[in-house]
Structure formats: C-alpha cells, structure tokens
Design a protein around this motif. Sequence first.
Motif, mmCIF file in Angstrom:
data_model
loop_
_atom_site.group_PDB
_atom_site.id
_atom_site.type_symbol
_atom_site.label_atom_id
_atom_site.label_comp_id
_atom_site.label_asym_id
_atom_site.label_seq_id
_atom_site.Cartn_x
_atom_site.Cartn_y
_atom_site.Cartn_z
ATOM 1 N N PHE A 144 47.788 -27.721 36.914
ATOM 2 C CA PHE A 144 48.264 -28.109 35.603
ATOM 3 C C PHE A 144 49.382 -27.726 34.994
ATOM 4 O O PHE A 144 49.425 -28.163 33.761
ATOM 5 N N GLN A 145 50.220 -27.505 35.751
ATOM 6 C CA GLN A 145 51.418 -26.868 35.239
ATOM 7 C C GLN A 145 52.389 -27.888 34.584
ATOM 8 O O GLN A 145 52.999 -27.552 33.415
ATOM 9 N N VAL A 146 52.606 -29.172 34.992
ATOM 10 C CA VAL A 146 53.001 -30.232 34.249
ATOM 11 C C VAL A 146 52.242 -30.902 32.857
ATOM 12 O O VAL A 146 53.161 -30.777 32.107
ATOM 13 N N ILE A 147 50.998 -30.779 32.839
ATOM 14 C CA ILE A 147 50.378 -30.969 31.751
ATOM 15 C C ILE A 147 50.614 -29.950 30.517
ATOM 16 O O ILE A 147 50.815 -30.166 29.344
ATOM 17 N N SER A 148 50.409 -28.589 31.106
ATOM 18 C CA SER A 148 50.710 -27.506 29.991
ATOM 19 C C SER A 148 52.037 -27.926 29.378
ATOM 20 O O SER A 148 52.244 -27.651 28.420
ATOM 21 N N HIS A 149 53.082 -27.913 30.192
ATOM 22 C CA HIS A 149 54.481 -27.934 29.777
ATOM 23 C C HIS A 149 54.464 -29.360 28.891
ATOM 24 O O HIS A 149 55.093 -29.266 27.815
ATOM 25 N N TRP A 150 53.716 -30.462 29.301
ATOM 26 C CA TRP A 150 53.972 -31.745 28.577
ATOM 27 C C TRP A 150 53.221 -31.498 27.120
ATOM 28 O O TRP A 150 54.084 -31.863 26.088
ATOM 29 N N ILE A 151 52.208 -30.841 27.029
ATOM 30 C CA ILE A 151 51.655 -30.763 25.697
ATOM 31 C C ILE A 151 52.213 -29.895 24.648
ATOM 32 O O ILE A 151 52.429 -30.284 23.595
ATOM 33 N N LYS A 152 53.171 -28.981 25.356
ATOM 34 C CA LYS A 152 53.952 -28.292 24.209
ATOM 35 C C LYS A 152 54.906 -28.854 23.947
ATOM 36 O O LYS A 152 55.595 -28.732 22.704
ATOM 37 N N ARG A 153 55.526 -29.683 24.520
ATOM 38 C CA ARG A 153 56.803 -30.627 24.263
ATOM 39 C C ARG A 153 56.387 -31.590 23.276
ATOM 40 O O ARG A 153 57.012 -31.942 22.257
ATOM 41 N N VAL A 154 55.075 -31.963 23.626
ATOM 42 C CA VAL A 154 54.506 -33.166 22.543
ATOM 43 C C VAL A 154 54.536 -32.515 21.040
ATOM 44 O O VAL A 154 54.551 -33.007 20.289
ATOM 45 N N ALA A 155 53.789 -31.125 21.429
ATOM 46 C CA ALA A 155 53.700 -30.544 19.993
ATOM 47 C C ALA A 155 54.945 -30.157 19.355
ATOM 48 O O ALA A 155 55.019 -30.407 18.187
ATOM 49 N N ARG A 156 56.025 -29.790 19.860
ATOM 50 C CA ARG A 156 57.378 -29.775 19.403
ATOM 51 C C ARG A 156 57.687 -30.963 18.880
ATOM 52 O O ARG A 156 58.217 -30.991 17.535
ATOM 53 N N ASN A 157 57.766 -32.011 19.240
ATOM 54 C CA ASN A 157 58.341 -33.183 18.928
ATOM 55 C C ASN A 157 57.417 -33.987 17.927
ATOM 56 O O ASN A 157 58.009 -34.493 17.115
ATOM 57 N N MET A 158 56.113 -33.430 17.637
ATOM 58 C CA MET A 158 55.409 -34.020 16.667
ATOM 59 C C MET A 158 55.200 -32.734 15.432
ATOM 60 O O MET A 158 54.752 -33.107 14.441
ATOM 61 N N ASN A 159 55.949 -31.841 15.632
ATOM 62 C CA ASN A 159 56.305 -30.836 14.453
ATOM 63 C C ASN A 159 54.805 -30.167 14.228
ATOM 64 O O ASN A 159 54.488 -30.047 13.082
ATOM 65 N N THR A 160 54.087 -29.954 15.397
ATOM 66 C CA THR A 160 52.764 -29.181 15.168
ATOM 67 C C THR A 160 52.759 -28.052 16.516
ATOM 68 O O THR A 160 53.638 -27.731 16.717
ATOM 69 N N ASP A 161 51.560 -27.576 16.279
ATOM 70 C CA ASP A 161 51.282 -26.530 17.143
ATOM 71 C C ASP A 161 50.142 -26.692 18.347
ATOM 72 O O ASP A 161 49.185 -27.592 17.954
ATOM 73 N N VAL A 162 50.199 -26.231 19.462
ATOM 74 C CA VAL A 162 48.792 -26.116 20.373
ATOM 75 C C VAL A 162 48.066 -25.177 20.086
ATOM 76 O O VAL A 162 48.533 -23.958 20.331
ATOM 77 N N ILE A 163 46.933 -25.259 19.877
ATOM 78 C CA ILE A 163 45.947 -24.129 19.486
ATOM 79 C C ILE A 163 44.957 -23.987 20.552
ATOM 80 O O ILE A 163 44.004 -22.920 20.417
ATOM 81 N N GLY A 164 45.134 -24.935 21.810
ATOM 82 C CA GLY A 164 44.220 -24.332 22.716
ATOM 83 C C GLY A 164 44.413 -25.125 23.965
ATOM 84 O O GLY A 164 44.695 -26.521 23.883
ATOM 85 N N GLU A 165 44.373 -24.776 25.149
ATOM 86 C CA GLU A 165 44.345 -25.453 26.380
ATOM 87 C C GLU A 165 43.376 -25.030 27.360
ATOM 88 O O GLU A 165 43.012 -23.907 27.523
ATOM 89 N N ILE A 166 42.498 -26.002 27.720
ATOM 90 C CA ILE A 166 41.282 -25.838 28.610
ATOM 91 C C ILE A 166 41.405 -26.592 29.738
ATOM 92 O O ILE A 166 41.723 -27.734 29.873
ATOM 93 N N TYR A 167 41.579 -26.053 30.944
ATOM 94 C CA TYR A 167 41.813 -26.538 32.387
ATOM 95 C C TYR A 167 40.755 -26.239 33.158
ATOM 96 O O TYR A 167 40.558 -24.912 33.456
ATOM 97 N N ALA A 168 40.198 -26.965 33.986
ATOM 98 C CA ALA A 168 39.104 -27.024 34.833
ATOM 99 C C ALA A 168 39.471 -27.382 36.086
ATOM 100 O O ALA A 168 39.504 -28.614 36.470
ATOM 101 N N SER A 169 39.929 -26.528 37.214
ATOM 102 C CA SER A 169 39.990 -26.870 38.548
ATOM 103 C C SER A 169 38.726 -26.849 39.264
ATOM 104 O O SER A 169 37.617 -26.513 38.495
ATOM 105 N N GLN A 170 38.483 -27.663 40.502
ATOM 106 C CA GLN A 170 37.306 -27.779 41.047
ATOM 107 C C GLN A 170 36.419 -28.498 40.026
ATOM 108 O O GLN A 170 35.161 -28.615 40.162
ATOM 109 N N GLY A 171 37.009 -29.600 39.219
ATOM 110 C CA GLY A 171 36.352 -30.371 38.184
ATOM 111 C C GLY A 171 35.295 -31.479 39.188
ATOM 112 O O GLY A 171 34.470 -31.593 38.320
ATOM 113 N N ALA A 172 35.143 -31.560 40.183
ATOM 114 C CA ALA A 172 34.321 -32.395 40.974
ATOM 115 C C ALA A 172 32.752 -31.733 40.737
ATOM 116 O O ALA A 172 31.937 -32.508 40.771
ATOM 117 N N LEU A 173 32.804 -30.431 40.697
ATOM 118 C CA LEU A 173 31.670 -29.902 40.617
ATOM 119 C C LEU A 173 30.762 -29.925 39.226
ATOM 120 O O LEU A 173 29.626 -29.775 39.107
#
Length: 237
Positions: A144-173
């Motif tokens: 999830f490294q790219v997604i985590s970096h991406w959402i932080k960049r989106v927040a910066r560009n939108m002048n807002t904050d990321v207040i939570g990131e939830i990532y589930a590996s083994q998602g098929a389960l």
Amino acid sequence: MKIVAINGSHHGRTGNTEIMVTAFLKGAQAAGAKTVNISLAEKEIKHCRACKACWFKTPGQCTINDDMAEILSLMEGADVRLLATPLYVDNISGMLKVFMDRLILTASPYWEKDENGECRHLPAIVPPKLMMIANCGYPERSQFQVISHWIKRVARNMNTDVIGEIYASQGALLSAQVPEIQLIISNYLQVLETAGQEIATTMGLSEKTRTLLAQKFIPDEIYIQEVKQYVDSILKK
C-alpha cells in the motif's frame, strides 16, 4: 458530523472493499454521524476532458452530462470524505482515479505556495478531511506504499488533512467464508466499527485501534499456500 464514502471497487456492493466500508460506517452511525455510501460501480462517471470550463465558462459546474453532479450533491456538507479502493497495479482503481480527476471543479484556478514552497491550487470550497481505506490480495502491508503516498499528496493539494488510513492485506479472506477464521474476521470488522466511532467523535484513530487494524489475519506462509490451493482448484475446473 457527515461522512461520505466513495467506493471505487468495480465489484461495487459485493466486494471486499464494501465489507470494510460498511463496517466503518456502521460504527460512525452508532456514534451519531450522518453517513452516505456511494458506489462508483453504480454510476456513470466519464473522464475529465481538461477543458477547464468549470473554471472559466461555467464556474463550479462541469459541462459533462453524467452522474457526477448527483455525487457532488450527495457530498455537500461532508466533514469527512472516505476514499475506498481495492489495490490495482500498486495504486487506486481506475474508477476512483477518474472520479478524483473530475473534482477539478472544486479547486480554484489560482495557485499558492504551501509551507514548503510548493505550488497547489486554492480550494474553491472548504475541503473535508480525508480518509483512505484499501485492501489487497497480497499478504504484505508494504503493497500500500503508493496509495499511502498518494492520499497524502491529494490532501496537500486539496488544502486538507488525512485523518486516517486503513489498509487490509490478505483482503481475500474478508469474504472467503472460511469457518476457521470467521471469528478473526468478525473481530476485525468490530475494530473497523470502532474506527468509525472514533472518527465520528474525535476525527482521528487511537493508537490501539491503528495497531489492531494493522494485524494480519493469518501467517503469510499459510495464506500463500491457501491462495495457491484456491487457484489450483479454479484452474482444474
């Protein structure tokens, strides 16, 4: 408190992403939040043409006739915008990316430099806080490294904050219906509900909740073997 979830999974209401979003929003509702759950798979969202008419000809309005106007209406007054996606080629789904591109009309054509001297658009509206939910079939959270970096960049560009990131590996389960891990999945969904409650009440996630959400469902070695057996069974049909 209003939380709007944008589910970018092509599986829509039947996917693993929806399982996560539903549990999170259930917790937020229990804490008194108003929630909206939008599945992009049910909508027609065309690609942004970069015509910039929404800046210069019809300010704040897109000239494309599709479901984007309806979604923008549903998002009005949101305190938190929750973006949810499966992992596709190390990033968000194409469906969610198309939606994000169309949000250009919520930004001003004018620029400013941020505290680090990097330009960004001024917001045309007061931006909501952002959250990210994603899952993947791989066993490692490093996926999830790219997604985590991406959402932080989106927040910066939108002048807002990321207040939570939830990532589930083994998602098929999450939807596997394997009796041996049903209690594990049930407990995880309960933690997701707790996360929803915390965001609705404090606009953040506690350290305990973040730790519980980061735990894997089963050991990698067992998971990889189970996936192999599943693939073998499908190919033999």
